[in-house]
Design an enzyme around this catalytic site. Structure first.
Site, PDB file in Angstrom:
ATOM      1  N   ASP A 165      -4.895 -74.285  21.471  1.00  0.00           N
ATOM      2  CA  ASP A 165      -5.975 -75.325  21.696  1.00  0.00           C
ATOM      3  C   ASP A 165      -6.947 -74.782  21.061  1.00  0.00           C
ATOM      4  O   ASP A 165      -7.336 -73.781  20.511  1.00  0.00           O
ATOM      5  CB  ASP A 165      -6.385 -75.723  23.145  1.00  0.00           C
ATOM      6  CG  ASP A 165      -6.576 -77.072  23.127  1.00  0.00           C
ATOM      7  OD1 ASP A 165      -7.007 -77.926  22.351  1.00  0.00           O
ATOM      8  OD2 ASP A 165      -6.250 -77.676  24.300  1.00  0.00           O
ATOM      9  N   ASP A 220      -7.133 -86.199  21.440  1.00  0.00           N
ATOM     10  CA  ASP A 220      -6.126 -86.508  22.475  1.00  0.00           C
ATOM     11  C   ASP A 220      -5.623 -87.929  22.404  1.00  0.00           C
ATOM     12  O   ASP A 220      -6.626 -88.915  22.311  1.00  0.00           O
ATOM     13  CB  ASP A 220      -6.621 -85.945  23.696  1.00  0.00           C
ATOM     14  CG  ASP A 220      -6.531 -84.302  23.897  1.00  0.00           C
ATOM     15  OD1 ASP A 220      -7.308 -83.946  24.905  1.00  0.00           O
ATOM     16  OD2 ASP A 220      -6.210 -83.596  23.074  1.00  0.00           O
TER      17      ASP A 220
END
Length: 535
Positions: A165, A220
């Site tokens: 991430d 996302d």
């Protein structure tokens, strides 16, 4: 000590930079393709599951192991899903005295290595999560400046996939941070698929192929059509960046998380057409038969996993009507007709537009309904709002007319059935476990009949009824319009006389999909209990 890049890598970087500069000078956006990572992994887009979208920080060893079991028992493993991926919050809040990551002992009492061993025993692979920053997005220790130690831990635990991430990145360029972990993973000697989750920033698609096996092209995703549509738009134009070993990633599949069945099927279709990773983000312990029918459609998966490794290109887009074409290794072309609008729309293209070459006839295999049709070149369908019709187009001809088929219900996984093999006229149809009997064998005719028992009886709207709730029965074939049926591109079967859909009564809930549930006509509503595929 920072190692100097090999001269070949320096030259590639220089040429890429030059290409970008020249393109900018002339007002042209040039995406110089990076050389593939070359670790021999992800030669087709990865397929698997990730816990985050359904569970957030509530991850545990038991959840991962239960999911691994379900991937096997549901048929997902046989369909190609192999990675069981743990997301954020799996670790303790502090590293140990040696600077190593520590799995949370309450969540993972057998450690990540024990969980990996269980997953591997099922013939599956384990994925894990970290961040290329000082902390993960949930605030746990990040891997920035700990790349080699963490890579060594992952390898020693038996990890097969790393989602990396972008939180708390301290403003350090992404390519620098992600390359550091790439090199650390390579030094472990363990094959680990490397997923770059930097949210589509810093034009990752222009350099991602030289660093990772897949790279996020977006922020996302959320479980709604608008979010799915945005991620599609942000990814579909990047087809040239993808290929074997490196893939555009528009984020996890929200199939089963609250969108409509039509929208779920659209996402599955579009991700397959874009050669995107197929990573489920749902709670498979609660997945319905309808949801699993989408995840396990092997013909759709074959489009995604095609060995040619080409992502589908958008060849037309106007007024919310999109056409994508994806060349396949055997010369076929997968064509997605996508309707962004809320109401049904006819979307058309042609054989010449999709680039399949010249032939006198083309076969259209509808990959959701499995209905075969032929065309001389026009490819067209009425596409429901927020829906996709997905065809595999090949030279030649074919038709479902004149051949016997079982009709498989998406909501039940059961087949259209004449109860107890009855040959008595007026028998109302139901659903039942699929078998080989003639009472489940229906032949579409050129007159739009659906004949059963080798043609002795026809599917019939009882009493020529045209209202919701009309029984669907068998009756002596008579050529009337209440015995004529349209096999539609969206997977529904509608009565010519009534315009109503062949419906599994009450089939939008699990209790309405048991053996013996009766068939009736009902207003078409997009439900999975009105979706049928030929087998």
């Amino acid at each position: 000590m920072r190692h100097q890049a090999p001269r070949s890598r320096q030259l590639r970087a220089a040429f890429a930079a030059l290409a970008l500069v020249v393109g900018t000078m002339f007002g042209v956006a040039v995406a110089a393709p990076a050389q593939a990572l070359g670790n021999g992994l992800a030669l087709t887009p990865p397929m698997g599951w990730n816990d985050w979208n359904s569970f957030g920080c509530n991850v545990s060893e038991s959840l991962v192991e239960q999911t691994a079991d379900l991937i096997v028992s549901s048929g997902m493993k046989d369909a190609g899903y192999q990675y069981v991926n743990i997301d954020d919050c799996w670790m303790s809040s502090n590293r140990d005295a040696g600077g190593n990551l520590v799995p949370d002992p309450a969540k993972f009492p057998d450690g990540i290595s024990g969980t990996a061993a269980y997953v591997h025993s099922k013939g599956l692979k384990l994925g894990i999560y970290e961040s290329a920053g000082t902390a993960t997005c949930a605030g746990y220790p990040g891997s920035l400046n700990h790349e080699q130690a963490d890579a060594n831990s992952f390898a020693s635990w038996g990890v097969d996939y790393l989602k990396y991430d972008n939180c708390n990145n301290q403003g350090i360029p992404a390519q620098t941070r992600y390359t550091a972990m790439r090199d650390a993973l390579a030094k472990t000697g363990r094959p680990i698929v490397y997923s770059l989750c930097n949210w589509g920033q810093e034009s990752v698609w222009t350099w991602g192929a030289g660093v990772g096996n897949l790279w996020r092209t977006t922020g996302d995703i959320s479980a709604n059509f608008g979010s799915m549509l945005s991620n599609f738009h942000n990814t579909v134009g990047l087809a040239s960046s993808a290929g074997p070993g490196g893939w555009n990633d528009p984020d996890m599949l929200e199939v089963g998380n609250g969108m409509s069945f039509t929208e779920d099927r659209a996402e599955m279709s579009l991700w397959a057409e874009m050669a995107a990773p197929l990573i489920s983000g749902t709670d498979l312990r609660k997945a319905t038969t309808a949801t699993l029918s989408l995840y396990t459609n092997k013909d759709v998966i074959a489009v995604d996993q095609d060995s040619l490794g080409k992502a589908g290109r958008e060849i037309a887009s106007s007024g919310g009507a999109d056409v994508l074409a994806k060349p396949l290794a055997n010369g076929d072309v997968a064509v997605a007709l996508f309707n962004e609008n809320s109401s049904a729309q006819t979307i058309s293209t042609s054989a010449s537009a999709i680039g399949i070459g010249s032939a006198s006839s083309y076969k259209l295999n509808n990959l959701w309904s499995h209905v075969l049709t032929s065309t001389s070149g026009s490819i067209s369908a009425s596409v429901p709002g927020h829906g996709v019709v997905l065809y595999r187009v090949s030279a030649g001809s074919g038709s479902s007319v004149g051949s016997a088929h079982r009709f498989l219900g998406a909501s039940s996984g059961r087949c259209l059935d004449v109860p107890n093999g009855s040959t008595t006229t007026g028998t109302q149809l139901d659903i039942w476990d699929c078998g080989t009997g003639t009472n489940q064998s229906f032949t579409p005719t050129s007159d739009k009949e659906l004949r059963v028992y080798n043609g002795s009886l026809c599917l019939d709207a009882s009493g020529q009824g045209t209202t919701a709730g009309t029984k669907v029965i068998t009756w002596t074939c008579n050529g009337q319009t209440n015995q004529q049926w349209n096999l539609n591109a969206d997977g529904t079967v509608t009565g010519v006389q009534s315009g109503l859909c062949l419906d599994v009564t009450g089939g939008n809930v699990a209790s309405g999909n048991v053996n013996g549930t009766l068939i009736e006509l009902w207003g078409c509503n997009g439900g999975a209990n009105q979706q049928w595929s030929l087998g």
